[in-house]
Design an enzyme around this catalytic site. Structure first.
Site, PDB file in Angstrom:
ATOM      1  N   GLY A 120       1.231  -1.200   0.413  1.00  0.00           N
ATOM      2  CA  GLY A 120       0.143   0.097  -0.178  1.00  0.00           C
ATOM      3  C   GLY A 120       0.786   1.056   0.081  1.00  0.00           C
ATOM      4  O   GLY A 120      -0.306   2.181  -0.862  1.00  0.00           O
ATOM      5  N   ALA A 121       1.807   1.001   0.796  1.00  0.00           N
ATOM      6  CA  ALA A 121       2.691   2.043   0.580  1.00  0.00           C
ATOM      7  C   ALA A 121       3.448   2.966  -0.950  1.00  0.00           C
ATOM      8  O   ALA A 121       3.196   3.949  -1.686  1.00  0.00           O
ATOM      9  CB  ALA A 121       3.866   1.936   1.221  1.00  0.00           C
TER      10      ALA A 121
END
Length: 495
Positions: A383-384
């Site tokens: 997700g980063a």
């Protein structure tokens, strides 16, 4: 630089020969107030700061006329009226607003009118948000309701003599039962510059004194337009845009387990190594600041592998999101340097709202319409990877170093999940060898930037020494970029 003192006498420039008169306009100089204010060159606040025209105000108890017959501890109705008028004058004239607070608080003598006055200052600051740059220098106490101004302006600079809080040490001790100390030790522990630099994030810059604070303001304004309707002004530079970024290439270790300071990369990327970092001690796993590339002012956002291995936490996400929104408001192109293993794990992070605050960063990038260039230096996982301005978030140009690893997770974690049975079935003396082979296969199959480039997630794989030339070229190509967002009352960003 000469001693910092606000001007008290306006020079008459009507008879000056050699062109148009210098821009100078007083604001309420005849009122009995401890606030000096006006529109004029930044040098109005101190010699040697340059001729950039701003709307400025300066509060100082020493300026209060003795005819008032009493000593006030804070600003009253007249004082706040001068400040609010100055902010609105800057907004209406399309000029940056720079304020200096040497004392700020509620004047108990004025009572409710003084309280109402601070409300008008807050309303003016809110109205100016995103339209003209607003900068506040705190060089003394800023307590009670007026301290909220620190959260309403774009940039706050605090000196060593500054402190700010909503409730003082005595109130904190009464309500919590925890004593903070005695005298100034208690004040510093509750709201000193170190607290607001590292813990609250309210202070973007902390400097020793007012002179250096104003010099920092002048340096900051070089990177900004007068208002959101004007373009950012390029600054001539002798640093070639095509210069090889040899230092940046050498700064990033090939071993993904080794840390490094991403500021080494940034300083090599920007013109003459000149980078003004904001909120350096807050949300330290993310670095934010302004610099120039090929003469073009830009905002830079970067993961910091030397802190939390570059993982995104709540504070880093908040810091990055607000900075991205600020750059977008004033037309600063965004350069994002990515090296992150993901979001920081832990119950504390999840309970405090990592989902909500991580969404702030994603939302900020998704809404940004300025030119956006992203460089994948090393790790870009999960997700980063998404929230650090990936291609599908609307990024204009995504570049990757050959060392970049783009995947849902790193090889070690993926092998533990995908090949758990194979590892358990392997003999004990061969398990490490099998694990390394599986990790190498996973890296070649899933982590290579070549795979991402083939699928369109990366525009080009570049040599690390070509980074400055590639970024400068992309920014130049995007100069005429224009995006139009749908009309709405306002967005509902995750706060």
């Amino acid at each position: 630089m000469a001693a910092v003192t606000p001007i008290s006498v306006w020079r008459d420039t009507r008879g000056v020969s050699g062109g148009a008169p210098e821009a100078r306009m007083p604001v309420a100089t005849g009122r009995l107030s401890c606030v000096a204010a006006g529109i004029g060159p930044l040098e109005s606040l101190g010699a040697g700061l340059g001729d950039r025209t701003v709307a400025w105000f300066h509060t100082d108890p020493a300026l209060r006329p003795p005819s008032l017959g009493h000593v006030r501890a804070g600003q009253g109705e007249v004082d706040t009226d001068v400040m609010a008028r100055t902010v609105r004058a800057g907004l209406e004239s399309g000029l940056p607003v720079v304020g200096v607070l040497r004392t700020a608080g509620l004047d108990t003598i004025d009572g409710l009118p003084g309280l109402d006055g601070w409300g008008r200052v807050a309303a003016a600051a809110a109205a100016a948000s995103g339209l003209v740059p607003t900068v506040l220098v705190v060089d003394g106490p800023c307590v009670g309701g007026p301290a909220l101004l620190l959260g309403l302006v774009d940039v706050v600079v605090m000196t060593a003599d500054a402190w700010a809080y909503l409730n003082g040490p005595a109130a904190a001790a009464r309500m919590t039962g925890a004593a903070l100390g005695v005298g100034m030790a208690a004040v510093d522990a509750l709201g000193g510059p170190a607290v607001h630099a590292a813990s609250s994030g309210a202070a973007h810059l902390v400097v020793p004194d007012l002179e250096e604070a104003l010099a920092s303001v002048a340096d900051l304004l070089v990177h900004l337009p007068d208002n959101s309707h004007e373009p950012v002004r390029p600054v001539p530079t002798a640093d070639p845009a095509e210069r090889a970024t040899v230092v940046a290439a050498a700064a990033v270790p090939a071993d993904t387990r080794r840390s490094y300071d991403v500021r080494d990369v940034i300083h090599d990327l920007v013109d003459d190594g000149d980078f003004l970092e904001l909120q350096e001690r807050f949300g330290t796993s993310v670095v934010t600041g302004v610099g120039r590339i090929g003469g073009q002012p830009v905002g830079l956002v970067a993961n910091q592998p030397s802190q939390l291995a570059g993982a995104l936490d709540i504070e880093g996400s908040q810091k990055g999101a607000r900075f991205v929104r600020w750059c977008d408001a004033f037309g600063l192109p965004l350069v994002t340097l990515v090296d992150t293993p993901g979001f920081r794990p832990g119950k504390d992070q999840e309970w405090r709202g990592m989902i909500r605050h991580g969404a702030q960063l994603a939302y900020a990038y998704a809404m940004a319409t300025v030119p956006r260039v992203c460089v994948l230096l090393r790790k870009a996982y999960g997700g980063a990877f998404i929230v650090m301005d990936c291609k599908t978030m609307g990024n204009d140009c995504c570049l990757a170093w050959p060392s970049a690893e783009i995947a849902v997770m790193g090889a070690a974690g993926a092998v533990e999940i995908l090949h758990r049975r194979d590892l358990l079935a392997a003999p004990d003396d061969e398990r490490d060898t099998v694990r390394k082979q599986l990790e190498a296969t996973y890296e070649e199959t899933h982590l290579s930037p070549r795979i991402a480039a083939e699928r369109g997630y990366v525009d080009a794989i570049i040599d690390p020494t070509d980074t400055r030339a590639a970024v400068a070229g992309a920014i130049a190509a995007l100069t005429a970029k224009r995006e139009h967002l749908p009309r709405r009352r306002h967005d509902n960003t995750p706060l």
